[in-house]
Design a protein around this motif. Structure first.
Motif, PDB file in Angstrom:
ATOM      1  N   VAL A 101     -10.167 113.191 -31.833  1.00  0.00           N
ATOM      2  CA  VAL A 101      -9.283 111.969 -31.526  1.00  0.00           C
ATOM      3  C   VAL A 101      -9.704 111.831 -29.853  1.00  0.00           C
ATOM      4  O   VAL A 101     -10.049 110.389 -29.664  1.00  0.00           O
ATOM      5  CB  VAL A 101      -7.689 112.118 -31.580  1.00  0.00           C
ATOM      6  CG1 VAL A 101      -6.984 110.959 -30.843  1.00  0.00           C
ATOM      7  CG2 VAL A 101      -7.398 112.222 -33.042  1.00  0.00           C
ATOM      8  N   HIS A 102      -9.816 112.652 -29.073  1.00  0.00           N
ATOM      9  CA  HIS A 102     -10.181 112.365 -27.602  1.00  0.00           C
ATOM     10  C   HIS A 102     -11.499 111.767 -27.761  1.00  0.00           C
ATOM     11  O   HIS A 102     -11.814 110.885 -26.848  1.00  0.00           O
ATOM     12  CB  HIS A 102     -10.228 113.828 -27.195  1.00  0.00           C
ATOM     13  CG  HIS A 102     -10.370 113.791 -25.561  1.00  0.00           C
ATOM     14  ND1 HIS A 102     -10.998 114.665 -24.958  1.00  0.00           N
ATOM     15  CD2 HIS A 102     -10.027 112.877 -24.686  1.00  0.00           C
ATOM     16  CE1 HIS A 102     -11.070 114.647 -23.504  1.00  0.00           C
ATOM     17  NE2 HIS A 102     -10.424 113.504 -23.546  1.00  0.00           N
TER      18      HIS A 102
ATOM     19  N   GLU B 158     -10.201 115.767 -19.472  1.00  0.00           N
ATOM     20  CA  GLU B 158      -9.958 116.904 -20.312  1.00  0.00           C
ATOM     21  C   GLU B 158      -8.530 117.033 -20.555  1.00  0.00           C
ATOM     22  O   GLU B 158      -7.561 116.329 -20.004  1.00  0.00           O
ATOM     23  CB  GLU B 158     -10.114 118.228 -19.547  1.00  0.00           C
ATOM     24  CG  GLU B 158     -11.578 118.424 -19.036  1.00  0.00           C
ATOM     25  CD  GLU B 158     -11.838 119.867 -18.382  1.00  0.00           C
ATOM     26  OE1 GLU B 158     -10.819 120.408 -17.886  1.00  0.00           O
ATOM     27  OE2 GLU B 158     -12.799 120.386 -18.493  1.00  0.00           O
ATOM     28  N   ILE B 159      -8.340 117.148 -22.027  1.00  0.00           N
ATOM     29  CA  ILE B 159      -6.897 117.509 -22.532  1.00  0.00           C
ATOM     30  C   ILE B 159      -6.833 119.057 -23.076  1.00  0.00           C
ATOM     31  O   ILE B 159      -7.923 119.292 -23.898  1.00  0.00           O
ATOM     32  CB  ILE B 159      -6.309 116.797 -23.620  1.00  0.00           C
ATOM     33  CG1 ILE B 159      -7.338 116.417 -24.724  1.00  0.00           C
ATOM     34  CG2 ILE B 159      -6.031 115.221 -22.794  1.00  0.00           C
ATOM     35  CD1 ILE B 159      -6.928 115.786 -25.809  1.00  0.00           C
ATOM     36  N   ALA B 160      -5.769 119.815 -22.694  1.00  0.00           N
ATOM     37  CA  ALA B 160      -6.211 121.191 -22.854  1.00  0.00           C
ATOM     38  C   ALA B 160      -4.579 121.911 -22.836  1.00  0.00           C
ATOM     39  O   ALA B 160      -3.847 121.168 -22.073  1.00  0.00           O
ATOM     40  CB  ALA B 160      -6.838 122.030 -22.038  1.00  0.00           C
TER      41      ALA B 160
ATOM     42  N   GLY C 149      -5.461 110.158 -21.965  1.00  0.00           N
ATOM     43  CA  GLY C 149      -5.371 111.331 -21.708  1.00  0.00           C
ATOM     44  C   GLY C 149      -3.855 111.865 -21.665  1.00  0.00           C
ATOM     45  O   GLY C 149      -3.320 112.919 -22.132  1.00  0.00           O
ATOM     46  N   GLU C 150      -3.308 111.186 -20.821  1.00  0.00           N
ATOM     47  CA  GLU C 150      -1.737 111.235 -20.204  1.00  0.00           C
ATOM     48  C   GLU C 150      -0.757 111.356 -21.562  1.00  0.00           C
ATOM     49  O   GLU C 150      -0.256 111.997 -21.776  1.00  0.00           O
ATOM     50  CB  GLU C 150      -1.454 110.272 -19.233  1.00  0.00           C
ATOM     51  CG  GLU C 150      -1.637 110.425 -17.868  1.00  0.00           C
ATOM     52  CD  GLU C 150      -1.233 111.481 -17.377  1.00  0.00           C
ATOM     53  OE1 GLU C 150      -0.005 111.706 -17.327  1.00  0.00           O
ATOM     54  OE2 GLU C 150      -1.902 112.465 -16.941  1.00  0.00           O
ATOM     55  N   TRP C 151      -1.258 110.243 -22.379  1.00  0.00           N
ATOM     56  CA  TRP C 151      -0.420 110.209 -23.789  1.00  0.00           C
ATOM     57  C   TRP C 151      -1.001 111.158 -24.889  1.00  0.00           C
ATOM     58  O   TRP C 151       0.009 111.855 -25.469  1.00  0.00           O
ATOM     59  CB  TRP C 151      -0.727 108.621 -24.209  1.00  0.00           C
ATOM     60  CG  TRP C 151       0.118 108.504 -25.326  1.00  0.00           C
ATOM     61  CD1 TRP C 151       1.322 107.944 -25.475  1.00  0.00           C
ATOM     62  CD2 TRP C 151      -0.448 108.427 -26.730  1.00  0.00           C
ATOM     63  NE1 TRP C 151       1.647 107.830 -26.620  1.00  0.00           N
ATOM     64  CE2 TRP C 151       0.609 107.805 -27.456  1.00  0.00           C
ATOM     65  CE3 TRP C 151      -1.609 108.749 -27.451  1.00  0.00           C
ATOM     66  CZ2 TRP C 151       0.387 107.621 -29.024  1.00  0.00           C
ATOM     67  CZ3 TRP C 151      -1.812 108.555 -28.876  1.00  0.00           C
ATOM     68  CH2 TRP C 151      -0.540 108.008 -29.716  1.00  0.00           C
TER      69      TRP C 151
ATOM     70  N   HIS D 181      -3.316 117.235 -18.808  1.00  0.00           N
ATOM     71  CA  HIS D 181      -4.426 116.575 -18.763  1.00  0.00           C
ATOM     72  C   HIS D 181      -4.849 116.339 -17.287  1.00  0.00           C
ATOM     73  O   HIS D 181      -4.323 116.574 -16.307  1.00  0.00           O
ATOM     74  CB  HIS D 181      -3.776 114.888 -18.971  1.00  0.00           C
ATOM     75  CG  HIS D 181      -4.798 113.881 -18.739  1.00  0.00           C
ATOM     76  ND1 HIS D 181      -4.492 112.961 -17.517  1.00  0.00           N
ATOM     77  CD2 HIS D 181      -5.984 113.644 -19.069  1.00  0.00           C
ATOM     78  CE1 HIS D 181      -5.634 112.131 -17.773  1.00  0.00           C
ATOM     79  NE2 HIS D 181      -6.442 112.717 -18.810  1.00  0.00           N
ATOM     80  N   PHE D 182      -6.456 116.478 -17.496  1.00  0.00           N
ATOM     81  CA  PHE D 182      -7.197 116.626 -15.994  1.00  0.00           C
ATOM     82  C   PHE D 182      -8.216 115.548 -16.126  1.00  0.00           C
ATOM     83  O   PHE D 182      -8.852 115.366 -17.157  1.00  0.00           O
ATOM     84  CB  PHE D 182      -7.776 117.839 -15.952  1.00  0.00           C
ATOM     85  CG  PHE D 182      -8.760 118.137 -14.763  1.00  0.00           C
ATOM     86  CD1 PHE D 182      -8.329 118.172 -13.358  1.00  0.00           C
ATOM     87  CD2 PHE D 182     -10.180 117.971 -14.996  1.00  0.00           C
ATOM     88  CE1 PHE D 182      -9.472 118.031 -12.352  1.00  0.00           C
ATOM     89  CE2 PHE D 182     -11.156 117.792 -13.961  1.00  0.00           C
ATOM     90  CZ  PHE D 182     -10.609 117.889 -12.827  1.00  0.00           C
TER      91      PHE D 182
END
Ligand SMILES: C[S@@+](CC[C@H](N)C(=O)[O-])C[C@H]1O[C@@H](n2cnc3c(N)ncnc32)[C@H](O)[C@@H]1O
Length: 304
Positions: A16-17, A246-248, A280-282, A295-296
């Protein structure tokens, strides 16, 4: 060693990202009438049947595309990607060789009664967004994935496919005849050397084709292999800069388990940073990460 099969992971939070960013970059390339070219170095099988035994075994898509589709309110920047996914119906469905047809018995003894839901991989996401004179060059090394993709692409004169090493193939292929374009590199990271091989290949390709956009996907693991990758990308003299998204999970991955998803984008199109920041925030709060989401986003190289 080619042990990875994307069918187990299709539609997960990393897809998705990566694919929402891919659609935004393609939409930007479509803004000019001049043709564009996309090189997809690690193509996979093209599309995936989420009712297949592979996909049902891990169920990863439930925490990715299904979690996102369940939401009533999505960021504006996600809409083109979600529209494309929802409209996707493969044309060559008869060639699916891994699907769990209705009534099949799965590994856990379940029977699959739900209607199939298909998820397009990068080759078909790009194909959907090609215009008459655009070009897509695909590479895939796994013999069975290559054959499946070859049958599925069928006859599309805008698309070429090679059974070739994507790292070496990219450097040999650039600059392409069509000089506007995107390189997507989405390795399977079967071996940890893939991080350095990916970086070296993109650095070499950028020397020959400096104006292209390059997007590299990488998994974020407890082991921190991505730190070396960041260091190598900081040295790329890209006029348009190098963006990292990045999302982690902050923790909870465990040995070898994926904590999150990262993207390094060389020469990102105008305002992609703002769009990816919203996404990313979402996503951090919506997709199922193995722990509390973080989120970075930052520029590793500032745009000139
Ligand atoms: C993560 S999957 C690609 C998924 C695809 N990009 C998508 O978004 O749908 C990685 C693919 O790379 C293939 N592969 C692994 N090593 C490769 C190499 N050196 N060159 C080309 N393909 C490779 C694997 O067989 C696998 O199908």
């Amino acid at each position: 060693m080619l042990s990875y099969l994307h069918g187990f992971h299709a539609g997960n939070f990393a897809d998705v990202h990566k694919h929402s960013a891919l659609v935004l970059i393609l939409a930007h390339l479509q803004k000019k009438t001049k043709p564009f070219c996309v090189i997809d170095t690690h193509a996979g099988a093209g599309w995936y049947d989420l009712s297949s035994l592979q996909a049902q075994k891990t169920g990863e898509w439930k925490g990715g595309i299904a979690a996102v589709q369940h939401e009533n309110q999505v960021p504006v920047a996600m809409v083109p990607y979600l529209d494309l996914i929802e409209d996707f119906i493969p044309e060559n469905r008869g060639f699916s060789d891994d699907s769990g047809a209705e009534g099949d018995v799965g590994p856990d003894g379940d029977t699959y009664q739900e209607p199939p839901l298909y998820y397009p991989g990068s080759p078909f996401i790009v194909q959907k967004m090609l215009r008459e004179n655009d070009h897509l060059a695909l590479m895939e090394l796994h013999p069975r994935e290559y054959e499946t993709l070859d049958r599925r692409i069928y006859h599309d004169r805008r698309v070429t496919l090679q059974k070739r090493d994507g790292y070496e193939g990219l450097v040999a292929m650039v600059p392409p005849a069509i000089r506007r374009g995107l390189v997507l590199m989405d390795p399977s990271y079967d071996v940890k050397q893939d991080y350095a091989r990916a970086a070296r290949s993109i650095i070499a390709a950028h020397r020959r084709w400096a104006t292209a956009t390059y997007m590299l996907w990488y998994p974020i693991l407890e082991d921190g292999f991505d730190h070396e990758l960041h260091a190598m990308f900081r040295e790329i003299p890209a006029a348009g800069g190098v963006l990292c998204s990045e999302i982690a999970a902050s923790h909870g991955g465990g040995k070898g388990r994926m904590l999150g998803s990262g993207l390094l984008i060389v020469n990102p199109p105008y305002q992609l940073d703002e769009q990816l920041a919203d996404i990313g925030e979402w996503l951090r709060d919506v997709v199922h990460l193995p722990g509390p989401g973080v989120h970075f986003q930052d520029w590793l190289v500032k745009a000139q």
